[in-house]
Design a protein around this motif. Structure first.
Motif, short mmCIF file in Angstrom:
data_model
loop_
_atom_site.label_atom_id
_atom_site.label_comp_id
_atom_site.label_asym_id
_atom_site.label_seq_id
_atom_site.Cartn_x
_atom_site.Cartn_y
_atom_site.Cartn_z
N LEU A 116 1.01 -0.85 0.11
CA LEU A 116 0.11 -0.20 0.38
C LEU A 116 1.21 1.91 -0.13
O LEU A 116 1.66 1.22 0.64
CB LEU A 116 -0.99 -0.15 1.06
CG LEU A 116 -2.30 1.07 1.24
CD1 LEU A 116 -2.71 0.25 0.27
CD2 LEU A 116 -2.49 0.19 2.63
N ARG A 117 0.66 2.53 -0.91
CA ARG A 117 1.48 3.36 -0.40
C ARG A 117 0.20 4.65 -1.37
O ARG A 117 -0.24 4.55 -1.73
CB ARG A 117 2.48 3.22 -1.50
CG ARG A 117 2.01 3.17 -2.98
CD ARG A 117 3.51 4.10 -3.68
NE ARG A 117 2.97 3.49 -5.27
CZ ARG A 117 3.22 4.84 -5.91
NH1 ARG A 117 2.40 5.79 -5.44
NH2 ARG A 117 2.10 4.61 -7.21
N ARG A 118 1.50 5.84 -0.52
CA ARG A 118 0.39 6.99 -1.40
C ARG A 118 0.66 7.04 -2.70
O ARG A 118 1.45 7.36 -3.54
CB ARG A 118 0.82 8.36 -0.35
CG ARG A 118 0.67 8.67 1.55
CD ARG A 118 1.27 8.94 1.66
NE ARG A 118 0.84 9.76 2.90
CZ ARG A 118 1.38 10.51 3.46
NH1 ARG A 118 2.71 11.20 3.24
NH2 ARG A 118 1.13 11.45 4.54
N CYS A 119 -1.04 7.77 -3.00
CA CYS A 119 -0.62 8.15 -5.07
C CYS A 119 -0.27 9.33 -5.14
O CYS A 119 -0.52 10.40 -4.63
CB CYS A 119 -2.27 8.35 -5.07
SG CYS A 119 -3.36 7.32 -4.94
N ASP A 120 1.40 9.41 -5.30
CA ASP A 120 1.65 10.84 -5.63
C ASP A 120 1.15 11.39 -6.66
O ASP A 120 0.68 11.07 -7.74
CB ASP A 120 3.30 10.75 -5.60
CG ASP A 120 3.52 9.42 -4.62
OD1 ASP A 120 3.33 10.36 -3.62
OD2 ASP A 120 4.82 9.06 -4.18
N PRO A 139 0.81 8.68 -9.98
CA PRO A 139 -0.69 8.23 -9.01
C PRO A 139 -0.97 6.43 -8.64
O PRO A 139 -1.63 6.15 -7.84
CB PRO A 139 -1.79 9.52 -9.51
CG PRO A 139 -1.10 9.29 -11.15
CD PRO A 139 0.65 9.06 -11.31
#
Lengths: 265, 65
Positions: free
Chosen positions: A51-55, A59
């Motif tokens: 899981l990771r942030r949508c940069d 994205p």
């Protein structure tokens, strides 16, 4: 006899039966096409995702798109990046919202240098998530006492490390794995450290229920071919374990030692 | 209106959570949303109103072992 060994030998996790005993991590693959061919060649049914942030600049991970649309694969989100039980529990809920899978690989390693799992936070996260109905698969140190405690709080399996994540140092923990397997009533899955198919076969021969492999396949010269080699090794190791492996001992002849070739007198 | 999105200040015209997802070019079914520490399921995004200073996390799956 051979058919008896092959049939009715599913890996059962959270009440779900899996024919394949090779779980695949999706990190480090060069591109989506190579990864999907490796998934196919491995015959794997359970794959990990992170899981990771949508940069803003990246994205969505294009690598994952073909994987996420495959309905025949079970996704096992990991909690990598979490440093505490609370963070891991939060990640598990977010991941479940995203894919609906009850599976979670609890992975809490606060130190980026050695990536060793935090036993205390892992135990606490696993306890809460098992209570909340997740199929909990904790990545853990190869500790027989901790393995028993994780079983007692309702984990679906334990996933002790063979050696450090990505290190390729194989079954450095073999003697501890033996102790874990002897007492476990849930599947023991070696996660991390396997470098070659021979090591995967050795893990299954030892009595491990499955192995989770990522780096060794993803960074191979030909990942799909390596995935197939791992799949064959896992099948061979499992079959050998079920067939009953001989014990080591003194020399013991395999042919009659009669003296008929010797000239008497 | 200013929000904190993924830990950074962000100017937005979005009124609802779903607007913010689309404004950032994200695919709604591939995104998880945490709004002021609460997960916003897909069914609630079109009705969940954003307020100045709200903290929003937008997360997705990535490759990983």
């Amino acid at each position: 006899m051979l058919n008896d060994i092959d049939n009715h030998d599913a890996l059962v996790l959270g009440g779900q039966a899996f024919a394949s005993r090779l779980l695949l991590g999706t990190g480090k693959f060069a591109d989506a096409s190579v990864m999907m061919r490796a998934v196919q060649a491995a015959g794997t049914q359970l794959v990990t995702v992170a899981l990771r942030r949508c940069d803003r600049d990246r994205p969505h991970d294009a690598l994952l798109e073909p994987l996420l649309s495959r309905k025949d694969l079970v996704l096992m989100p990991n909690t990598s990046g979490a440093r505490t039980a609370a963070e891991a529990v939060r990640a598990a809920y977010i991941a479940r919202d995203l894919c609906g899978s009850r599976f979670v690989k609890v992975e809490i390693h606060p130190n980026p240098h050695h990536l060793m799992p935090d036993a205390i936070e892992t135990y606490e996260a696993a306890r809460q998530l098992a209570r909340d109905g997740f199929v909990v698969m904790p990545y853990m140190p190869a500790d027989p006492v901790l393995a028993k405690r994780l079983e007692e709080v309702g984990c679906a399996s334990v996933m002790p490390l063979g050696s450090a994540i990505g290190s390729g140092q194989g079954l450095a923990t073999a003697e501890l794995l033996r102790l874990i397997i002897r007492d476990a009533r849930i599947p023991v899955i070696v996660d991390a450290g396997l470098r070659s198919p021979a090591q995967a076969a050795a893990a299954l021969e030892l009595g491990c229920a499955a192995v989770l492999v990522n780096t060794a396949i993803a960074v191979a010269g030909d990942p799909p071919a390596m995935a197939e080699a791992f799949a064959q090794a896992v099948q061979a190791g499992r079959k050998a374990f079920r067939a009953g492996i001989m014990t080591t001992g003194e020399a013991s002849a395999t042919s009659p030692l009669t003296a008929f070739l010797r000239h008497e007198g | 209106m200013q929000l904190i999105v993924n830990g950074e200040p962000c100017q937005t015209q979005a009124v609802f959570v779903l607007d913010l997802i689309l404004e950032r070019g994200l695919v709604p079914e591939r995104v998880a949303v945490v709004h002021n520490d609460a997960i916003v399921p897909a069914t609630a995004r079109a009705q969940t109103r954003l307020v100045e200073g709200d903290r929003v996390e937008l997360l997705a799956f990535a490759a990983g072992g």
